[in-house]
Design a protein around this motif. Structure first.
Motif, PDB file in Angstrom:
ATOM      1  N   GLN A 158      -2.344   4.200  36.862  1.00 10.76           N
ATOM      2  CA  GLN A 158      -3.791   3.403  36.981  1.00 10.76           C
ATOM      3  C   GLN A 158      -4.673   4.073  38.032  1.00 10.76           C
ATOM      4  N   LYS A 159      -4.442   5.001  38.911  1.00 13.33           N
ATOM      5  CA  LYS A 159      -5.540   5.658  39.620  1.00 13.33           C
ATOM      6  C   LYS A 159      -5.809   7.114  39.051  1.00 13.33           C
ATOM      7  N   ALA A 160      -5.103   7.660  38.218  1.00 15.95           N
ATOM      8  CA  ALA A 160      -5.116   8.870  37.702  1.00 15.95           C
ATOM      9  C   ALA A 160      -6.311   9.135  37.016  1.00 15.95           C
ATOM     10  N   GLN A 161      -6.958  10.230  36.869  1.00 18.78           N
ATOM     11  CA  GLN A 161      -8.218  10.752  36.252  1.00 18.78           C
ATOM     12  C   GLN A 161      -7.682  12.104  35.269  1.00 18.78           C
ATOM     13  N   GLN A 162      -7.805  12.053  34.347  1.00 20.99           N
ATOM     14  CA  GLN A 162      -8.010  13.520  33.443  1.00 20.99           C
ATOM     15  C   GLN A 162      -8.757  13.273  32.310  1.00 20.99           C
ATOM     16  N   HIS A 163     -10.091  13.861  32.218  1.00 22.14           N
ATOM     17  CA  HIS A 163     -11.160  13.582  31.281  1.00 22.14           C
ATOM     18  C   HIS A 163     -11.229  12.238  31.118  1.00 22.14           C
ATOM     19  N   GLY A 164     -11.461  11.440  32.331  1.00 21.37           N
ATOM     20  CA  GLY A 164     -11.949  10.046  32.165  1.00 21.37           C
ATOM     21  C   GLY A 164     -10.563   9.199  32.510  1.00 21.37           C
ATOM     22  N   PRO A 165     -10.734   7.932  32.802  1.00 25.10           N
ATOM     23  CA  PRO A 165      -9.714   7.352  33.466  1.00 25.10           C
ATOM     24  C   PRO A 165      -8.503   7.139  32.431  1.00 25.10           C
ATOM     25  N   LEU A 166      -7.206   7.037  32.779  1.00 24.51           N
ATOM     26  CA  LEU A 166      -6.118   7.090  32.136  1.00 24.51           C
ATOM     27  C   LEU A 166      -5.710   5.518  31.917  1.00 24.51           C
ATOM     28  N   ASN A 167      -5.942   5.073  32.446  1.00 26.50           N
ATOM     29  CA  ASN A 167      -5.688   3.314  32.571  1.00 26.50           C
ATOM     30  C   ASN A 167      -6.313   2.492  31.461  1.00 26.50           C
ATOM     31  N   GLN A 168      -7.292   3.097  30.868  1.00 29.78           N
ATOM     32  CA  GLN A 168      -8.031   2.276  29.588  1.00 29.78           C
ATOM     33  C   GLN A 168      -7.237   2.696  28.191  1.00 29.78           C
ATOM     34  N   GLN A 169      -7.180   1.587  27.558  1.00 32.51           N
ATOM     35  CA  GLN A 169      -6.456   1.801  26.186  1.00 32.51           C
ATOM     36  C   GLN A 169      -7.305   2.045  25.058  1.00 32.51           C
ATOM     37  N   HIS A 170      -7.300   3.191  24.465  1.00 35.15           N
ATOM     38  CA  HIS A 170      -8.328   3.601  23.638  1.00 35.15           C
ATOM     39  C   HIS A 170      -7.396   3.772  22.113  1.00 35.15           C
ATOM     40  N   HIS A 171      -8.174   3.099  21.279  1.00 30.54           N
ATOM     41  CA  HIS A 171      -7.679   3.393  19.882  1.00 30.54           C
ATOM     42  C   HIS A 171      -8.783   4.026  19.012  1.00 30.54           C
ATOM     43  N   PHE A 172      -8.088   4.538  17.970  1.00 24.96           N
ATOM     44  CA  PHE A 172      -9.260   5.418  17.203  1.00 24.96           C
ATOM     45  C   PHE A 172     -10.032   4.409  16.449  1.00 24.96           C
ATOM     46  N   SER A 173     -10.008   3.369  16.210  1.00 30.30           N
ATOM     47  CA  SER A 173     -10.945   2.685  15.065  1.00 30.30           C
ATOM     48  C   SER A 173     -11.581   1.684  16.110  1.00 30.30           C
ATOM     49  N   SER A 174     -11.309   1.708  17.321  1.00 28.07           N
ATOM     50  CA  SER A 174     -12.076   0.472  18.238  1.00 28.07           C
ATOM     51  C   SER A 174     -12.867   1.084  19.041  1.00 28.07           C
ATOM     52  N   GLY A 175     -13.744   2.352  18.737  1.00 29.30           N
ATOM     53  CA  GLY A 175     -14.705   2.987  19.366  1.00 29.30           C
ATOM     54  C   GLY A 175     -14.111   3.954  20.715  1.00 29.30           C
TER      55      GLY A 175
ATOM     56  N   GLY B 132     -20.911  11.574  15.790  1.00 29.58           N
ATOM     57  CA  GLY B 132     -21.499  12.681  16.725  1.00 29.58           C
ATOM     58  C   GLY B 132     -23.108  12.289  16.855  1.00 29.58           C
ATOM     59  N   ALA B 133     -23.555  12.078  15.688  1.00 31.34           N
ATOM     60  CA  ALA B 133     -24.918  11.748  15.759  1.00 31.34           C
ATOM     61  C   ALA B 133     -25.130  10.462  16.646  1.00 31.34           C
ATOM     62  N   SER B 134     -24.259   9.469  16.638  1.00 32.52           N
ATOM     63  CA  SER B 134     -24.684   8.229  17.267  1.00 32.52           C
ATOM     64  C   SER B 134     -24.748   8.665  18.935  1.00 32.52           C
ATOM     65  N   LEU B 135     -23.796   9.886  19.242  1.00 36.67           N
ATOM     66  CA  LEU B 135     -24.016  10.150  20.693  1.00 36.67           C
ATOM     67  C   LEU B 135     -25.400  10.660  21.372  1.00 36.67           C
ATOM     68  N   GLY B 136     -26.459  10.902  20.462  1.00 34.02           N
ATOM     69  CA  GLY B 136     -27.643  11.450  20.854  1.00 34.02           C
ATOM     70  C   GLY B 136     -27.780  12.715  20.587  1.00 34.02           C
ATOM     71  N   PRO B 137     -28.843  13.468  20.704  1.00 37.95           N
ATOM     72  CA  PRO B 137     -28.935  14.843  20.403  1.00 37.95           C
ATOM     73  C   PRO B 137     -28.568  15.755  21.503  1.00 37.95           C
ATOM     74  N   VAL B 138     -28.177  16.955  20.876  1.00 35.14           N
ATOM     75  CA  VAL B 138     -27.568  17.714  21.888  1.00 35.14           C
ATOM     76  C   VAL B 138     -28.453  19.057  21.723  1.00 35.14           C
ATOM     77  N   GLU B 139     -29.052  19.268  23.105  1.00 35.41           N
ATOM     78  CA  GLU B 139     -29.997  20.435  23.264  1.00 35.41           C
ATOM     79  C   GLU B 139     -29.435  21.247  24.406  1.00 35.41           C
ATOM     80  N   ALA B 140     -29.830  22.494  24.037  1.00 30.00           N
ATOM     81  CA  ALA B 140     -29.483  23.498  25.046  1.00 30.00           C
ATOM     82  C   ALA B 140     -30.438  23.514  26.387  1.00 30.00           C
ATOM     83  N   GLY B 141     -30.014  23.791  27.595  1.00 30.87           N
ATOM     84  CA  GLY B 141     -30.728  23.576  28.644  1.00 30.87           C
ATOM     85  C   GLY B 141     -31.639  24.925  28.517  1.00 30.87           C
TER      86      GLY B 141
END
Length: 121
Positions: free
Chosen positions: A52-69, A76-85
């Motif tokens: 519940q408290k651990a973090q590894q590339h984001g919180p581990l306690n969230q339930q992620h499913h491939f189809s639910s976002g 990738g396009a919906s995440l916004g433009p990727v530009e080099a600094g």
């Protein structure tokens, strides 16, 4: 020849000296203990509580499913433009002209293909 006889006649003495006979402890404590460098110096109550408290590339306690976002749920396009600094480039062709790759000359191509023999023939 005499020098080698003298070297062979000497006994080799190891540089490491061991003190006493090797002993195995009669009782070893295998109970779980917190790591000495742990911030709380105590073990978690359970693995679920730790997760519940651990973090590894984001919180581990969230339930992620491939189809639910979750992971891969958005394009990738919906995440916004990727530009080099500033001062960073993604490709060598974006660099200033003096740092870009030079075109191969026909003489260089022939030298590579012949293993360099065409330079001397």
């Amino acid at each position: 020849m005499n020098a080698s006889k003298q070297l062979l006649s000497q006994q080799r003495q190891p540089l490491i000296r061991f003190l006493g006979k090797r002993t195995i402890p009669s009782k070893i404590d295998h109970t779980p203990q917190a790591h000495p460098a742990a911030p709380t110096h105590q073990l978690p109550e359970s693995f679920a509580a730790y997760r519940q408290k651990a973090q590894q590339h984001g919180p581990l306690n969230q339930q992620h499913h491939f189809s639910s976002g979750g992971i891969g749920g958005q394009s990738g396009a919906s995440l916004g433009p990727v530009e080099a600094g500033k001062g960073n480039y993604f490709d060598r062709s974006e660099l200033p002209k003096r740092f870009q790759r030079l075109a191969w000359t026909q003489a260089e191509i022939e030298a590579v293909e012949s293993g360099g023999a065409s330079l001397f023939a």
